[in-house]
Every structure is written in structure tokens, then in C-alpha cells.
Design an enzyme around this catalytic site. Structure first.
Site, mmCIF file in Angstrom:
data_model
loop_
_atom_site.group_PDB
_atom_site.id
_atom_site.type_symbol
_atom_site.label_atom_id
_atom_site.label_comp_id
_atom_site.label_asym_id
_atom_site.label_seq_id
_atom_site.Cartn_x
_atom_site.Cartn_y
_atom_site.Cartn_z
ATOM 1 N N VAL A 167 -14.929 60.642 17.880
ATOM 2 C CA VAL A 167 -14.015 60.938 16.735
ATOM 3 C C VAL A 167 -12.565 60.976 17.137
ATOM 4 O O VAL A 167 -11.777 60.367 16.498
ATOM 5 C CB VAL A 167 -14.598 61.855 15.930
ATOM 6 C CG1 VAL A 167 -13.595 62.325 14.487
ATOM 7 C CG2 VAL A 167 -15.692 61.782 15.188
ATOM 8 N N ASP A 218 -7.527 68.308 24.984
ATOM 9 C CA ASP A 218 -8.800 68.463 25.096
ATOM 10 C C ASP A 218 -8.502 69.889 26.268
ATOM 11 O O ASP A 218 -7.695 69.991 26.790
ATOM 12 C CB ASP A 218 -9.704 67.485 25.634
ATOM 13 C CG ASP A 218 -11.005 67.351 25.598
ATOM 14 O OD1 ASP A 218 -11.714 66.760 24.829
ATOM 15 O OD2 ASP A 218 -11.741 68.515 25.969
ATOM 16 N N THR A 272 -18.039 66.847 11.774
ATOM 17 C CA THR A 272 -18.933 66.781 10.861
ATOM 18 C C THR A 272 -19.338 68.347 10.992
ATOM 19 O O THR A 272 -19.835 69.013 11.979
ATOM 20 C CB THR A 272 -20.226 66.038 11.201
ATOM 21 O OG1 THR A 272 -19.840 64.697 11.182
ATOM 22 C CG2 THR A 272 -21.333 66.227 10.100
ATOM 23 N N GLY A 276 -31.927 58.405 17.168
ATOM 24 C CA GLY A 276 -31.717 59.440 18.066
ATOM 25 C C GLY A 276 -30.255 59.371 17.802
ATOM 26 O O GLY A 276 -29.588 59.184 16.939
ATOM 27 N N CYS A 301 -25.292 62.274 16.214
ATOM 28 C CA CYS A 301 -25.152 62.568 14.841
ATOM 29 C C CYS A 301 -26.354 63.001 13.809
ATOM 30 O O CYS A 301 -26.714 63.908 13.031
ATOM 31 C CB CYS A 301 -24.088 61.791 14.276
ATOM 32 S SG CYS A 301 -22.776 61.748 15.122
ATOM 33 N N LYS A 335 -28.876 65.608 14.199
ATOM 34 C CA LYS A 335 -28.176 66.854 13.953
ATOM 35 C C LYS A 335 -27.983 67.131 12.685
ATOM 36 O O LYS A 335 -28.009 68.322 12.006
ATOM 37 C CB LYS A 335 -26.964 66.983 14.856
ATOM 38 C CG LYS A 335 -26.196 68.111 14.912
ATOM 39 C CD LYS A 335 -24.853 68.273 15.827
ATOM 40 C CE LYS A 335 -23.880 67.186 15.494
ATOM 41 N NZ LYS A 335 -22.925 67.530 14.695
HETATM 42 C C1 UDX Z 1 -24.276 57.709 12.557
HETATM 43 C C2 UDX Z 1 -23.722 57.127 11.301
HETATM 44 O O1 UDX Z 1 -24.257 55.800 11.183
HETATM 45 C C3 UDX Z 1 -22.182 57.249 11.180
HETATM 46 O O2 UDX Z 1 -21.957 56.857 9.931
HETATM 47 C C4 UDX Z 1 -21.773 58.863 11.592
HETATM 48 O O3 UDX Z 1 -20.341 58.967 11.472
HETATM 49 C C5 UDX Z 1 -22.422 59.101 12.737
HETATM 50 O O4 UDX Z 1 -23.517 59.065 12.891
HETATM 51 P P1 UDX Z 1 -24.472 56.646 15.257
HETATM 52 O O5 UDX Z 1 -25.013 58.082 15.622
HETATM 53 O O6 UDX Z 1 -23.553 56.250 15.772
HETATM 54 O O7 UDX Z 1 -23.814 56.946 13.720
HETATM 55 O O8 UDX Z 1 -25.733 55.737 15.078
HETATM 56 P P2 UDX Z 1 -26.520 54.908 13.904
HETATM 57 O O9 UDX Z 1 -26.021 53.546 14.169
HETATM 58 O O10 UDX Z 1 -26.376 55.414 12.571
HETATM 59 O O11 UDX Z 1 -27.832 55.012 14.572
HETATM 60 C C6 UDX Z 1 -28.617 56.204 14.754
HETATM 61 C C7 UDX Z 1 -29.980 55.681 15.250
HETATM 62 O O12 UDX Z 1 -30.723 55.270 14.424
HETATM 63 C C8 UDX Z 1 -30.232 55.042 16.433
HETATM 64 O O13 UDX Z 1 -30.957 55.582 17.515
HETATM 65 C C9 UDX Z 1 -30.560 53.735 16.061
HETATM 66 O O14 UDX Z 1 -31.456 53.140 17.010
HETATM 67 C C10 UDX Z 1 -31.493 54.046 14.963
HETATM 68 N N1 UDX Z 1 -31.574 53.140 13.834
HETATM 69 C C11 UDX Z 1 -30.630 52.594 13.338
HETATM 70 C C12 UDX Z 1 -33.039 52.790 13.532
HETATM 71 O O15 UDX Z 1 -33.936 52.958 14.158
HETATM 72 N N2 UDX Z 1 -33.063 51.415 12.403
HETATM 73 C C13 UDX Z 1 -31.856 51.282 11.890
HETATM 74 O O16 UDX Z 1 -32.193 50.335 11.000
HETATM 75 C C14 UDX Z 1 -30.613 51.920 12.243
#
Ligand code: UDX
Length: 447
Positions: free
Chosen positions: A11, A30, A121, A275, A278, A281
Site C-alpha cells: 500500500v 520505513d 486495513t 489466501g 488480506c 485476515k
Molecule cells: C484483496 C482484495 O481483492 C483487495 O481489494 C484488497 O485491497 C486486498 O485484498 P489480494 O489479497 O491482492 O486483494 O488478492 P485477491 O485478488 O483478492 O485474491 C485473494 C485470494 O482469492 C487469492 O488466493 C486468489 O487465488 C483467490 N481467488 C480469487 C479465488 O480463489 N477465486 C476467485 O475467483 C478470486
């Protein structure tokens, strides 16, 4: 404007570089010396498309610098963005210790009216606690009495704490930061709102939807969005499990559901669960917040339970096909929690590899970016330089991350290289591809 960004993770660093390229004077701070030293030399601490170029452009223009000195950066700034981590504590709550430390340093350091913006967050109520910490510090410095606004009018130190959650996704962080879906300003302070509008003027002019709301609403808006995404994923994974039993294809169902505008196509990819740093958690933190105020979520614990069992599915399937795994050579494609990142936090791949190593299997992994991070956690794991090298003489291939390059490889070629042609595909990479007859193939949601 003069901006200080505290925390140079996904971020902070991406937002700082983006603000610098929008004409703001930015200092990214940092506590990690190696990280700041690296950034000064142009070495990125995270892997994100377009980030090295964005940082280099900001530095070249003289608008972006890096520092270890939070106090100096805060004292200089008109607006301070808190972008430090809020890791999951053992009790399922987000640990806001680093946020409160930033608030304390802010209170110790400001010399003029300054806004503290929480981009991290955080659980609901964090901005309020930050405000109390800052007030205490300013009182210690005899710089604040019970009438801060009056002091501000006199030019004395004055502050406001704003909640401004960030919605970027890893892997597309630079693009998401430059094109945000919405700008949330959580504040009821007219001066702070005006400062936020000023620093975000280019987004507002470009038509990014802006919603001003209370700080509690802004804090909750972020966790609610991530918990909803988790719900969508667990929902489609349950449909996938049913598909397998009734001979249906989850991709076809997701495509059909996604065309309904009320549902939308995103986050309906069935697989081995969510996983990352974010979504797991924030879902846990939202449940904990509810619990703390006497509200027990019913949906979210089920979402978590589905995710936990979904993450075990590859291992369970492999055990069905291969009851004896000791001494077997098993290839793993993809270690990152999703494509486009080198992050392995809460990645389903880690547990799967650990289980198979414990069974005595020889594990060879390929991931285009995450090998270094995984190596630190799984010292027994071997690595290949290419996906095809990983499957050479393999007794099975497990696919844990849907990197686009995997879909481009021919299944014939892969099968040719394997000694036992068993592919367990956790992300449906080859779900809708014609497969050679000699390949034993299993994927999520394909009956
Ligand atoms: C997430 C939110 O999308 C974002 O808006 C926020 O600011 C931070 O958290 P991120 O952690 O980068 O972003 O990953 P994201 O693209 O959301 O995917 C999270 C997990 O869900 C991944 O492990 C991905 O493989 C899984 N996923 C995602 C699925 O299994 N199926 C899907 O259709 C979409």
C-alpha cells in the site's frame, strides 16, 4: 502537497510512488534499514508490475525520496499516510500495534496542522484510538488543550485522523492505485475532508466515485468488501464440489451466474481457496469485531470453514490417486497465493507441500516469482528453473497457482516428460482443454 508515507509495503510504496507522479512531494519512510537502502538504490522490496518504473520516475523528478526518519518526515508533511501492516494476531484480531506506534510518533512530531490518514486495513474504532493517542502526546507537549480547533485557527498544532482504506490487489497494485474503484474519505471534519480532496484532486477530476462517510463506516467498508469477496469464493467452491458429484462443470455455471448484473463475473473462479495477506485476515478480523460487540456472524465462520477444507482438497485427492507417497517425485506448479505476485502469505501451496514432504515425497516446485519466498519457509523443497524441468520424471503434477504461462504449455508435452501422467489441477488451468487419453486428470468442479 507535502506527503509523508509511513510503511513501504504494497500500500505505502505504491501509493507513495503514485502520489509523487501526480505532482506531490513524497517521503516514504520505513523502519527497515535494508529496505530503505535498497529503495535508494532502485531495488524494489516487492514484485509488482510497473513499480520499478513508477518509483524511478518519481525519484528522477525529485518528487519521491526514502527515509528512516519518521519524525522528520512527519514534521515536514501536511498530510501523513499510515500504511503499516496489521498482521493477524493469535486471537484472530488484527494487531494494530504498529498503527498506534505511528500515531504516537505523529503526536510527538507534528509542528503544524497535519492530517493523519489510515490507509492500512484496520478494525473499526482504530481511528478513534489513534486520535486519543495523538491528543495525549500533544498534551504532553503542552500543544493541545480541549479546544483543538480554536488552537488551529491561531496557527497552533492541530490534527485530524481520517480513515481512507485502500482497495488495491497484489499483482495489479500499480494499475489499481492509478485507477481506483472508489475514494473513501472517512471523516466528519471539514478541514480534513478538504485536505483529502486536495491530495486526491486528480482522481476526483478523473471521475473516481468519492464517498464521504464516518470513520467507523470507512473502516468497516474495507473489511466488509474483503469478507464479501471471501464469501463469493467459498460459495463458488461449494458449487464446484457439488458439480463434481453431479457431473457438471463449475466454469459454465460461473459464466452463467456472472452474466447476471446483480452477481457479476468476478471472484467466481473455483479453486483451492483464498489466501494472501488480506482476505483471510480481514474476514477473521471482522468476525472478531462482531464478537467484541456482541454480534456473532453466521455466514463468515462458514465461509472460513469452506475455505479451510478447500485448501486441503488437492492433498486429499492426491492421496486417493496415490495411497503411498514416500519416495515419489511430485511436481508443484505455483507457490504464490495468486498469479502476479511473489507473496506466499497464507498460500494454499505451502500446506500441501508440507504435508507431502512429511509423507516422504520428493517435492520439486516451479513458480516464476515466489521461489525465493517459499524457500525461506520450506527448506526441503527443491526448485526447477522451468515448469517443464519440474515435471521431468515426475509421478504427479499439482497445480496451485494459475500463472498464465502454464495454460500455454501443451498437455502432450507435459505428459511426455512425466513418468506417471497424473495431473491434479487446483486452479482449473486445463479444465476446459482437450486432454490426451493417457493423462489422469482431476480438477475442482468438473464432474
Ligand atoms: C484483496 C482484495 O481483492 C483487495 O481489494 C484488497 O485491497 C486486498 O485484498 P489480494 O489479497 O491482492 O486483494 O488478492 P485477491 O485478488 O483478492 O485474491 C485473494 C485470494 O482469492 C487469492 O488466493 C486468489 O487465488 C483467490 N481467488 C480469487 C479465488 O480463489 N477465486 C476467485 O475467483 C478470486
Amino acid at each position: 502537497m507535502k506527503i509523508a508515507i509511513i510503511g513501504t509495503g504494497y500500500v505505502g510504496l505504491v501509493s507513495g510512488a503514485d502520489f509523487a507522479n501526480r505532482g506531490h512531494q513524497v517521503t516514504c519512510v520505513d523502519i527497515n534499514e535494508a529496505r530503505i537502502e535498497g529503495l535508494k538504490q532502485g531495488v524494489m522490496p516487492i514484485s509488482e508490475v510497473g513499480l520499478p518504473e513508477l518509483v524511478a520516475a518519481g525519484v528522477k523528478a525529485g518528487m519521491l525520496e526514502f527515509s528512516l526518519d519518521a519524525r522528520a518526515a512527519i514534521a515536514e508533511a501536511e498530510i501523513v499516510f499510515c500504511c503499516v501492516g496489521t498482521p493477524l494476531a493469535d486471537d484472530g484480531r488484527a494487531d494494530c500495534g504498529m498503527i498506534y506506534e505511528v500515531a504516537r510518533t505523529f503526536g510527538e512530531s507534528i509542528t503544524k496542522p497535519t492530517v493523519l490518514v489510515n490507509k492500512s486495513t484496520v478494525p473499526v474504532g482504530t481511528a478513534m484510538k489513534c486520535e486519543e493517542i495523538i491528543k495525549k502526546e500533544l498534551q504532553n507537549r503542552k500543544m493541545l488543550d480541549s479546544r483543538p480547533r480554536v488552537l488551529a485557527l491561531r496557527g497552533d498544532p492541530f490534527f485530524a485522523v481520517v480513515s481512507n482504506p485502500e482497495f488495491l490487489s497484489q499483482g495489479t497494485a500499480v494499475r489499481d492505485t492509478a485507477n481506483p474503484s472508489r475514494l473513501i474519505i472517512g471523516s466528519d471534519d471539514a478541514w480534513a475532508i478538504a485536505q483529502m480532496e486536495l491530495v486526491n484532486a486528480s482522481f476526483i477530476t478523473a471521475g473516481v466515485p468519492k464517498i464521504v462517510m464516518s470513520r467507523a463506516s470507512a473502516e468497516l467498508a474495507k473489511c466488509a468488501a474483503n469478507a464479501f469477496l471471501a464469501t463469493k469464493i467459498s460459495f463458488i467452491n461449494e458449487i464446484a464440489n457439488l458439480c463434481e458429484l453431479v457431473g457438471a462443470n463449475v466454469d459454465d455455471i460461473a459464466a452463467s451466474m456472472g452474466l447476471d448484473k446483480r452477481i457479476g463475473p468476478a471472484f467466481l473462479n473455483a479453486g483451492i481457496g483464498y489466501g494472501g495477506g488480506c482476505i483471510p485476515k480481514d474476514t477473521a478480523a471482522l468476525i472478531a469485531t462482531g464478537h467484541d460487540v456482541g454480534y456473532e456472524f453466521k455466514i463468515l465462520p462458514a465461509v472460513q470453514a469452506v475455505n479451510e477444507s478447500q485448501r486441503r482438497i488437492l492433498y486429499t485427492k492426491l492421496c486417493e490417486f496415490m495411497p503411498e507417497r514416500a519416495g515419489k517425485r511430485i511436481a508443484v506448479w505455483g507457490l504464490a497465493f495468486k498469479p502476479g505476485t511473489d507473496d506466499v502469505r497464507s498460500a494454499p501451496s505451502l500446506q500441501i507441500v508440507q504435508n507431502l514432504l512429511a509423507d516422504g515425497a520428493e517435492m520439486i516446485a516451479y513458480d516464476p516469482t515466489a521461489q525465493k519466498n517459499a524457500a525461506g519457509l520450506l527448506p526441503q523443497l527443491k526448485f526447477a528453473k522451468t515448469p517443464l524441468e519440474a515435471v521431468q520424471e515426475a509421478d504427479a503434477l499439482l497445480i496451485c497457482t494459475e500463472w498464465p504461462e502454464f495454460a500455454e504449455l501443451s498437455l502432450e508435452k507435459i505428459a511426455e516428460m512425466m513418468s506417471n501422467k497424473l495431473i491434479i489441477d487446483g486452479r482449473g488451468v486445463y479444465r476446459n482443454v482437450e486432454r490426451p487419453n493417457n493423462v489422469k486428470y482431476w480438477t475442482v468442479g468438473c464432474g
